[in-house]
Design an enzyme around this catalytic site. Structure first.
Site, PDB file in Angstrom:
ATOM      1  N   ASP A 275       2.962   5.026   4.805  1.00 14.56           N
ATOM      2  CA  ASP A 275       2.909   4.109   6.685  1.00 14.56           C
ATOM      3  C   ASP A 275       3.168   2.354   6.499  1.00 14.56           C
ATOM      4  O   ASP A 275       2.831   2.315   7.634  1.00 14.56           O
ATOM      5  CB  ASP A 275       1.012   4.269   7.137  1.00 14.56           C
ATOM      6  CG  ASP A 275       0.117   4.785   6.216  1.00 14.56           C
ATOM      7  OD1 ASP A 275       0.647   4.685   4.536  1.00 14.56           O
ATOM      8  OD2 ASP A 275      -0.871   4.942   6.675  1.00 14.56           O
ATOM      9  N   HIS A 276       3.024   2.018   5.098  1.00 17.80           N
ATOM     10  CA  HIS A 276       3.005   0.209   4.684  1.00 17.80           C
ATOM     11  C   HIS A 276       4.279   0.341   4.872  1.00 17.80           C
ATOM     12  O   HIS A 276       5.241   0.581   3.468  1.00 17.80           O
ATOM     13  CB  HIS A 276       2.014   0.007   4.041  1.00 17.80           C
ATOM     14  CG  HIS A 276       0.077   0.350   4.441  1.00 17.80           C
ATOM     15  ND1 HIS A 276      -0.906  -0.815   4.514  1.00 17.80           N
ATOM     16  CD2 HIS A 276      -0.380   1.360   4.275  1.00 17.80           C
ATOM     17  CE1 HIS A 276      -1.986  -0.032   4.641  1.00 17.80           C
ATOM     18  NE2 HIS A 276      -1.308   0.668   4.882  1.00 17.80           N
TER      19      HIS A 276
ATOM     20  N   ASN B 100       0.691  -1.121   0.210  1.00 19.63           N
ATOM     21  CA  ASN B 100      -0.048   0.020   0.255  1.00 19.63           C
ATOM     22  C   ASN B 100       1.086   0.555   0.172  1.00 19.63           C
ATOM     23  O   ASN B 100       1.716   1.457   1.070  1.00 19.63           O
ATOM     24  CB  ASN B 100      -0.766  -0.071   1.255  1.00 19.63           C
ATOM     25  CG  ASN B 100      -1.781   0.835   1.446  1.00 19.63           C
ATOM     26  OD1 ASN B 100      -1.311   2.386   0.527  1.00 19.63           O
ATOM     27  ND2 ASN B 100      -2.801   1.016   1.547  1.00 19.63           N
TER      28      ASN B 100
ATOM     29  N   ASP C 114      -4.020  -4.679   0.930  1.00 21.96           N
ATOM     30  CA  ASP C 114      -4.388  -4.493   2.896  1.00 21.96           C
ATOM     31  C   ASP C 114      -5.679  -4.797   3.198  1.00 21.96           C
ATOM     32  O   ASP C 114      -6.975  -4.405   2.076  1.00 21.96           O
ATOM     33  CB  ASP C 114      -4.028  -2.861   2.527  1.00 21.96           C
ATOM     34  CG  ASP C 114      -4.313  -1.888   3.902  1.00 21.96           C
ATOM     35  OD1 ASP C 114      -4.932  -2.699   4.675  1.00 21.96           O
ATOM     36  OD2 ASP C 114      -3.909  -0.771   3.952  1.00 21.96           O
TER      37      ASP C 114
ATOM     38  N   ASN D 191      -6.557  -4.729   5.986  1.00 22.62           N
ATOM     39  CA  ASN D 191      -7.236  -3.796   7.271  1.00 22.62           C
ATOM     40  C   ASN D 191      -7.630  -4.561   8.265  1.00 22.62           C
ATOM     41  O   ASN D 191      -9.164  -4.182   9.130  1.00 22.62           O
ATOM     42  CB  ASN D 191      -8.454  -2.569   6.776  1.00 22.62           C
ATOM     43  CG  ASN D 191      -7.388  -1.317   6.238  1.00 22.62           C
ATOM     44  OD1 ASN D 191      -6.929  -0.446   7.141  1.00 22.62           O
ATOM     45  ND2 ASN D 191      -7.976  -1.305   5.145  1.00 22.62           N
TER      46      ASN D 191
ATOM     47  N   GLU E 253      -4.042   1.516  -2.870  1.00 27.55           N
ATOM     48  CA  GLU E 253      -4.174   3.411  -2.720  1.00 27.55           C
ATOM     49  C   GLU E 253      -3.765   4.293  -4.092  1.00 27.55           C
ATOM     50  O   GLU E 253      -2.418   4.840  -3.262  1.00 27.55           O
ATOM     51  CB  GLU E 253      -3.640   3.747  -1.227  1.00 27.55           C
ATOM     52  CG  GLU E 253      -4.664   3.567  -0.201  1.00 27.55           C
ATOM     53  CD  GLU E 253      -4.970   4.230   0.892  1.00 27.55           C
ATOM     54  OE1 GLU E 253      -5.235   5.342   0.864  1.00 27.55           O
ATOM     55  OE2 GLU E 253      -4.266   4.367   2.040  1.00 27.55           O
TER      56      GLU E 253
ATOM     57  N   ASP F  96      -0.905  -6.533   6.223  1.00 31.63           N
ATOM     58  CA  ASP F  96      -1.322  -6.423   4.904  1.00 31.63           C
ATOM     59  C   ASP F  96      -1.145  -7.738   4.830  1.00 31.63           C
ATOM     60  O   ASP F  96       0.039  -8.637   5.797  1.00 31.63           O
ATOM     61  CB  ASP F  96      -0.259  -5.515   4.478  1.00 31.63           C
ATOM     62  CG  ASP F  96       0.358  -4.689   4.054  1.00 31.63           C
ATOM     63  OD1 ASP F  96      -1.414  -3.521   3.609  1.00 31.63           O
ATOM     64  OD2 ASP F  96      -0.259  -3.536   5.491  1.00 31.63           O
TER      65      ASP F  96
END
Length: 257
Positions: A249-250, A7, A149, A151, A34, A220
């Site tokens: 951030d991933h 991501n 991802d 989530n 994303e 992930d």
DNA sequence: ATGTCTCAGGGACTGAGA
């Protein structure tokens, strides 16, 4: 072969990091989430020049998923069949015999915002529709990998502070049940096929120095059908891009088949 | 403890989403 998911939280911002990572990690395929751009703004030419022809299912500002591969992705599916959804969260494609003859499903599951919210209900419905569709897809494509991802942190060991996160978004029991429903289709969490370091995570909040303190979650994932799980010999999280300037951030997750 | 990052609209900052 090596397949990966990342991501990138805006491909326009992260393209240089993606190109650098491809050159170093040398995956056969990379699934992105994303991308946050429409197809017209997607860097097809730069990726192809780097040796990775790509397919993309994008939209403005939010969401957007892509598959980059050394051999051009074939037989493309865009969006989740059977689920009417304006959000661009899924793309799937086949790689030919030269690339292991596998079906890749790249997904960006909804975040859900907060347990009980409208977005949470949408998340659970999206995950249920994914499981329904995958049941058929696995019949057509026995060598299938679901990357993305999710989530969802599937287990307390995937959470830096399981007590604080108990029942919260990304960790709630209905979300974890939705994850288990994917495993019930025969899919296997590639990361847990192998011994892993404790406190292995793939996402850390930008705030509160989350990465420096390893306050993260493992959300992930790479899930493999039985035919692929039996030939998987490694799975890891590459934290190195999270240490760069202006990181996503991933971190990427990689499986070797 | 609502702290960071990204994007759009509009043309400086705010709000949404994560």
């Amino acid at each position: 072969m090596k397949i990966a998911t990342w991501n990138v939280n805006s491909l326009k911002v992260r393209l240089p990091q993606v190109l650098d990572w491809l050159a170093v990690a040398q995956p056969d395929a990379l699934c992105l989430q994303e991308t946050k751009t429409e197809d017209g703004g997607f860097p097809f030419a730069a990726l192809e020049a780097a040796g990775y022809p790509a397919i993309h299912n994008g939209q403005k500002t939010y969401n957007g998923v892509a598959i980059l591969a050394r051999s051009p992705p074939q037989d493309v599916t865009r969006d989740l069949p059977g689920f009417d959804d304006p959000q661009k969260r899924l793309i799937a494609a086949s790689l030919g015999a030269a690339s292991g003859d596998v079906r890749l499903v790249c997904a960006y599951m909804p975040n859900g915002q907060a347990v009980g919210s409208d977005k949470y209900e949408y998340k659970l419905q999206w995950l249920a529709a994914l499981a329904r569709w995958l049941k058929d897809e696995l019949q057509c494509h026995p060598r299938l990998a679901l990357l993305g991802d999710f989530n969802i942190a599937p287990d307390d060991r995937d959470v830096h502070d399981p007590v604080a996160w108990r029942g919260q978004i990304l960790c709630s029991e209905p979300e974890r049940a939705a994850f288990r429903a994917l495993l019930d289709l025969g899919l296997v969490d590639a990361f847990r096929l192998f011994e892993q370091p404790e406190k292995s995570f793939s996402w850390w909040d930008y705030r509160m120095m989350g990465f420096r303190r390893n306050h993260g979650l493992r959300i992930d994932h790479i899930l493999l059908s039985p035919a692929l799980a039996s030939r998987c010999h490694a799975c890891s999280i590459d934290k190195s891009p999270r240490k760069l300037e202006r990181p996503s951030d991933h971190a990427p997750v990689i499986a070797e088949l």
